[in-house]
Design a protein around this motif. Structure first.
Motif, mmCIF file in Angstrom:
data_model
loop_
_atom_site.group_PDB
_atom_site.id
_atom_site.type_symbol
_atom_site.label_atom_id
_atom_site.label_comp_id
_atom_site.label_asym_id
_atom_site.label_seq_id
_atom_site.Cartn_x
_atom_site.Cartn_y
_atom_site.Cartn_z
ATOM 1 N N PRO A 1 9.633 -7.984 7.469
ATOM 2 C CA PRO A 1 8.223 -7.971 7.898
ATOM 3 C C PRO A 1 7.387 -6.970 7.103
ATOM 4 N N ASN A 2 6.085 -7.184 7.106
ATOM 5 C CA ASN A 2 5.177 -6.327 6.342
ATOM 6 C C ASN A 2 5.235 -4.864 6.757
ATOM 7 N N GLY A 3 5.447 -4.596 8.041
ATOM 8 C CA GLY A 3 5.404 -3.204 8.501
ATOM 9 C C GLY A 3 4.049 -2.589 8.199
ATOM 10 N N ASP A 4 4.047 -1.304 7.849
ATOM 11 C CA ASP A 4 2.773 -0.692 7.444
ATOM 12 C C ASP A 4 2.594 -0.888 5.936
ATOM 13 N N PHE A 5 1.513 -0.391 5.393
ATOM 14 C CA PHE A 5 1.233 -0.605 3.969
ATOM 15 C C PHE A 5 2.352 -0.005 3.102
ATOM 16 N N ALA A 6 2.949 1.098 3.558
ATOM 17 C CA ALA A 6 4.025 1.732 2.782
ATOM 18 C C ALA A 6 5.234 0.795 2.689
ATOM 19 N N ALA A 7 5.580 0.135 3.774
ATOM 20 C CA ALA A 7 6.722 -0.789 3.764
ATOM 21 C C ALA A 7 6.421 -1.968 2.849
ATOM 22 N N THR A 8 5.194 -2.476 2.910
ATOM 23 C CA THR A 8 4.810 -3.581 2.031
ATOM 24 C C THR A 8 4.918 -3.155 0.570
ATOM 25 N N ILE A 9 4.519 -1.929 0.273
ATOM 26 C CA ILE A 9 4.553 -1.434 -1.109
ATOM 27 C C ILE A 9 5.996 -1.254 -1.584
#
Lengths: 314, 267
Positions: free
Chosen positions: B105-113
């Protein structure tokens, strides 16, 4: 001082009357500046909020091709938001302040985005009807008196006409498809027809800003003129698609060479404008949430840029 | 919108086991881009700032373009009359071949990055090789996608650096994302039997040959980000063989909703 001010106003109006463009560094009446900031930021906010109802179907688009087209379209809208915020910034508004006004409810965005997108046919209707109405509102803005706004609108309108064609094509594919698809198209059309007529704003008699905006050539047609134009343009397209317009009062008036049509439900219009539509709360909440959740990201980017700049100096 | 594979090039002929392995690999690559593109498109309208909303949608769109070219080629190579949409919308999760990383899952922007950085670093380096490999169709797709992947890697690398060397909060968040996602990194460069078959046939680079450049890039980015490289992480594998995490089923339920609800229609 007063005589000088009057002269400036008169000179300004003379330039407007001569169809000259007003540029950011030119003198302009404070009310002209305020009206434009209100209108351009409202337009930018509409692009931003408008990403939500269409974004709602990206992950569920029925084919990879449709998904790619929809994703590209929503991306265009983000781009339009950027040009428009930049155009408003040339008038001295800051993006932070404009967003704060959106989030507090002080600034408005197009009410049409407070309606839900419930089926794939809604994506067709948003492109065909909503973008169709937007184009009628926006094409005259390519000649609006304020230069940066007019130039931004030239780009916006080019992309919007592509969006409208893809919306029509979605509807056409549905209408030529299986009975379930045709029914999906009609059901969505029934829900979107009246709200799109509302997109042209209140009746001329009840539109407080129209007269002055026409005088300043920010606006070039009245709300009722544009609404009539829209109906005349769309009814033949609906007939071509085999869709029934959900208006029992609709008929061709041979004398005026235009359609007569029923009365918009103005109570509903004002309710949605006041924030009481089905999605007003959710749309605004989604924007506020994205902004708040993104605060640490924006802070990190600023902090890093600052560290970089300090390193570069030392 | 025109895909690189929509040409009338003749199909290559390979020994049956190579043909089957190449087909499996094409589907794996397409599934990977599709699933990651889907995740990125979930950000649409919810990004931290409008410019990044645009960047996320742009990367999603690039990946979707690559997906389509790959499925189209796979469908032709398969020769059973299936289309890109049949492959995307009508296969169950157990037949999806994407690595575990991209379905997270995307999670927060940090996880997406972090997810994006790990993927981009592999994707860019493998495409760079593939564009010079002998399967012409695949080379053409790679040649088009590598230009996009170079931009994706630049974008995700810059964000790893900003978040790592930004504020205390951004650093904590990216460290947490690294702890969560690093475990999926090795699957990318661990060849499946199908990948091994086409590596042996000379159609895919040996992943060991990509590692020095990938590791050098990671070391450079992490040094700039002032982040330590995660150590002693127990790795997870299985997606590329159809053994997925629980997340993929929900993703496909959404992705495939229309085609499953209204079978056999044209959209």
């Amino acid at each position: 001082m007063e005589t000088l001010e009057l002269t400036q106003e008169e000179q300004f109006q003379a330039r407007i009357d001569a169809d000259e463009r007003i540029e950011p560094k030119d003198w302009m009446p404070e009310a002209y500046r305020k009206t434009l900031i209100r209108q351009i930021s409202q337009h930018a906010h509409s692009e931003l909020v408008g990403m939500l109802p269409e974004g709602n179907w990206i992950t569920r688009a029925p084919s990879l091709k449709r998904k790619a087209i929809l994703l590209a379209k929503v991306q265009d809208e983000a781009g339009h938001g950027l040009y428009l915020y930049s155009a408003a910034e040339t008038l001295g508004a800051s993006r932070d302040q404009m967003l704060a006004d959106l989030h507090s409810g002080k600034a408005k965005y197009s009410s049409i985005f407070n309606y839900p997108t419930l089926s794939w046919a809604d994506i067709g209707c948003v492109g065909w009807l909503v973008d169709g109405a937007a184009i009628l509102n926006q094409v005259p803005l390519c000649r609006t008196s304020y230069g940066p706004y007019a130039r931004a609108m030239v780009r916006v309108c080019k992309e919007e006409s592509f969006h409208q064609r893809q919306g029509f094509e979605i509807m056409q594919t549905l209408c030529e498809g299986a009975p379930e698809q045709k029914a999906m198209a009609q059901e969505a059309f029934n829900r979107w027809w009246w709200p799109t007529l509302m997109m042209f704003g209140p009746k001329d008699a009840e539109s407080p800003n129209t007269e002055r905006s026409m005088q300043w050539r920010i606006k070039r047609f009245t709300n009722d003129e544009l609404r009539q134009k829209f109906v005349d343009m769309m009814v033949p397209q609906a007939e071509f698609l085999g869709l029934t317009v959900p208006d029992k009062d609709l008929h061709w008036n041979e004398d005026k060479k235009a359609y007569d049509f029923g009365e918009v439900d103005w109570d509903e219009f004002w309710q949605v404008v006041k924030g009481n539509g089905l999605c007003n709360h959710d749309r605004l909440q989604a924007r506020v949430q994205a902004h708040e959740d993104g605060a640490w990201v924006r802070e990190a980017a600023l902090a890093h840029a600052k560290k970089r700049a300090e390193k570069a100096i030392s | 919108m025109q895909s690189a594979s929509a040409t009338t090039q003749p199909l290559p002929t390979y020994p049956p086991e190579v043909h089957a392995a190449l087909l499996t690999y094409l589907v794996q690559l397409a599934d990977t881009s599709l699933v990651l593109g889907h995740r990125l498109s979930e950000w649409c309208g919810h990004g931290p700032v409008l410019e990044q909303d645009l960047a996320l949608a742009n990367i999603a769109l690039d990946l979707l373009g690559e997906t389509r070219s790959l499925y189209q080629y796979a469908a032709e190579l398969e020769g059973e009359g299936r289309t890109e949409d049949d492959l995307a919308f009508l296969r169950p999760a157990t037949e999806y071949r994407n690595p575990l990383l991209v379905e997270q899952p995307n999670g927060d922007f940090a996880a997406t990055i972090v997810r994006q950085f790990l993927f981009d670093n592999f994707h860019y380096h493998v495409l760079q090789q593939l564009q010079r490999y002998p399967d012409e169709r695949l080379a053409a797709i790679a040649g088009k996608s590598v230009k996009e992947a170079a931009y994706h890697l630049k974008w995700s690398s810059e964000w790893v650096i900003r978040l790592g060397d930004g504020t205390e909060e951004s650093r904590q968040r990216i460290e947490k994302a690294l702890r969560t996602l690093w475990r999926y990194a090795d699957e990318l460069t661990t060849p499946t039997p199908a990948e091994q078959t086409i590596q042996t046939a000379g159609l895919l680079p040996d992943y060991a040959s990509l590692l020095p450049a990938m590791q050098a890039h990671t070391a450079h980015v992490f040094a700039e980000a002032t982040l330590p490289l995660p150590e002693g992480v127990v790795m997870q594998q299985g997606g590329k063989l159809g053994r997925h995490s629980e997340h993929l089923g929900y993703l496909l339920a959404e992705l495939q909703y229309m085609q499953r609800t209204y079978p056999g229609m044209t959209w």
